[in-house]
Scaffold this motif. Structure first.
Motif, PDB file in Angstrom:
ATOM      1  N   ILE A  39       0.839  -1.200   0.000  1.00 42.29           N
ATOM      2  CA  ILE A  39       0.000   0.000   0.000  1.00 42.29           C
ATOM      3  C   ILE A  39       0.879   1.257   0.000  1.00 42.29           C
ATOM      4  N   ARG A  40       1.904   1.270   0.830  1.00 38.22           N
ATOM      5  CA  ARG A  40       2.810   2.441   0.855  1.00 38.22           C
ATOM      6  C   ARG A  40       3.471   2.652  -0.499  1.00 38.22           C
ATOM      7  N   SER A  79       6.800   7.823 -11.866  1.00 38.44           N
ATOM      8  CA  SER A  79       5.633   7.497 -11.041  1.00 38.44           C
ATOM      9  C   SER A  79       4.417   7.160 -11.896  1.00 38.44           C
ATOM     10  N   TYR A  88      -9.053   0.785   4.067  1.00 37.42           N
ATOM     11  CA  TYR A  88      -8.435   0.432   2.798  1.00 37.42           C
ATOM     12  C   TYR A  88      -9.236  -0.658   2.106  1.00 37.42           C
ATOM     13  N   ALA A 110       2.502   3.674 -11.790  1.00 37.24           N
ATOM     14  CA  ALA A 110       1.060   3.632 -11.509  1.00 37.24           C
ATOM     15  C   ALA A 110       0.326   2.907 -12.634  1.00 37.24           C
ATOM     16  N   TYR A 134       0.873   4.158  -3.012  1.00 41.12           N
ATOM     17  CA  TYR A 134       0.593   5.583  -2.817  1.00 41.12           C
ATOM     18  C   TYR A 134       1.814   6.464  -3.019  1.00 41.12           C
ATOM     19  N   HIS A 135       2.987   5.903  -2.949  1.00 41.14           N
ATOM     20  CA  HIS A 135       4.209   6.673  -3.184  1.00 41.14           C
ATOM     21  C   HIS A 135       4.197   7.292  -4.586  1.00 41.14           C
ATOM     22  N   HIS A 136       3.595   6.631  -5.542  1.00 39.93           N
ATOM     23  CA  HIS A 136       3.537   7.131  -6.919  1.00 39.93           C
ATOM     24  C   HIS A 136       2.605   8.333  -7.073  1.00 39.93           C
ATOM     25  N   PHE A 137       1.758   8.587  -6.082  1.00 45.28           N
ATOM     26  CA  PHE A 137       0.800   9.694  -6.151  1.00 45.28           C
ATOM     27  C   PHE A 137       1.233  10.894  -5.313  1.00 45.28           C
ATOM     28  N   ARG A 138       2.450  10.903  -4.854  1.00 46.11           N
ATOM     29  CA  ARG A 138       2.903  11.991  -3.992  1.00 46.11           C
ATOM     30  C   ARG A 138       3.005  13.303  -4.780  1.00 46.11           C
ATOM     31  N   TYR A 144      -5.390   0.422  -4.679  1.00 46.09           N
ATOM     32  CA  TYR A 144      -5.715   0.482  -3.254  1.00 46.09           C
ATOM     33  C   TYR A 144      -6.454   1.791  -2.996  1.00 46.09           C
ATOM     34  N   TYR A 161      -8.221   4.293  -0.375  1.00 49.07           N
ATOM     35  CA  TYR A 161      -8.320   4.697   1.026  1.00 49.07           C
ATOM     36  C   TYR A 161      -9.595   5.506   1.146  1.00 49.07           C
TER      37      TYR A 161
END
Length: 156
Positions: free
Chosen positions: A95-96, A114, A136, A118, A99-103, A129, A131
């Motif tokens: 999950i981390r 990214s 989740y 993605a 979401y890292h690709h959406f920072r 995933y 949220y």
């Protein structure tokens, strides 16, 4: 009206960008509704009408909407269940990484990387995933995966 705005702010669900549907057809199942700025505007319009206001405008009300297409979502758990349990460490890492690709605030090179990652996760692995309200969910993605629209939404 001020009391209603305060109540709406205190009781509404948390911000959600995506509307998740089973498919692009008009009769699609809605798995998750978006809850964004435009939704607040439309709730406000409805409340103003309830209070007797007559709404009219020569301007169109257009909104950008983002749709995701998924098979039936699978509940994964809340923050403490996923990130507080050693048995779910692999899920927490996945999950981390997702979401890292959406920072925000990425360099152009990092953003390009990214977007590619993605794309691989969403289209090739058919996985997303979500949220949603501190929980989740896993979305088994399916074509056309995603659609962004610019829709006119008339005043009530």
């Amino acid at each position: 009206m001020a009391r209603w705005v305060q109540e709406d702010n205190e009781t509404g669900i948390y911000y959600e960008t995506w509307t998740v549907l089973s498919d692009p057809s008009p009769n699609a199942s809605v798995w998750f509704e978006s809850y964004d700025c435009s939704q607040f505007v439309h709730r406000t319009y409805r409340k103003l009408r309830e209070l007797g206001a007559k709404l009219s405008s020569r301007s169109q009300t257009n909104y950008t909407k983002i749709y995701l297409y998924s098979g039936e979502p699978t509940y994964l758990g809340n923050d403490s269940a996923i990130f507080g349990q050693p048995a779910l460490k692999n899920l927490a890492v996945d999950i981390r990484e997702f979401y890292h690709h959406f920072r925000p605030h990425q360099s152009f090179v990092d953003l390009a990387f990214s977007l590619l990652e993605a794309y691989k996760k969403i289209v090739l692995d058919k996985s997303f995933y979500l949220y949603y309200n501190y929980e989740y969910w896993h979305l088994p993605m399916k074509p056309p995966y995603m659609r962004i629209t610019y829709e006119e939404v008339p005043l009530p």
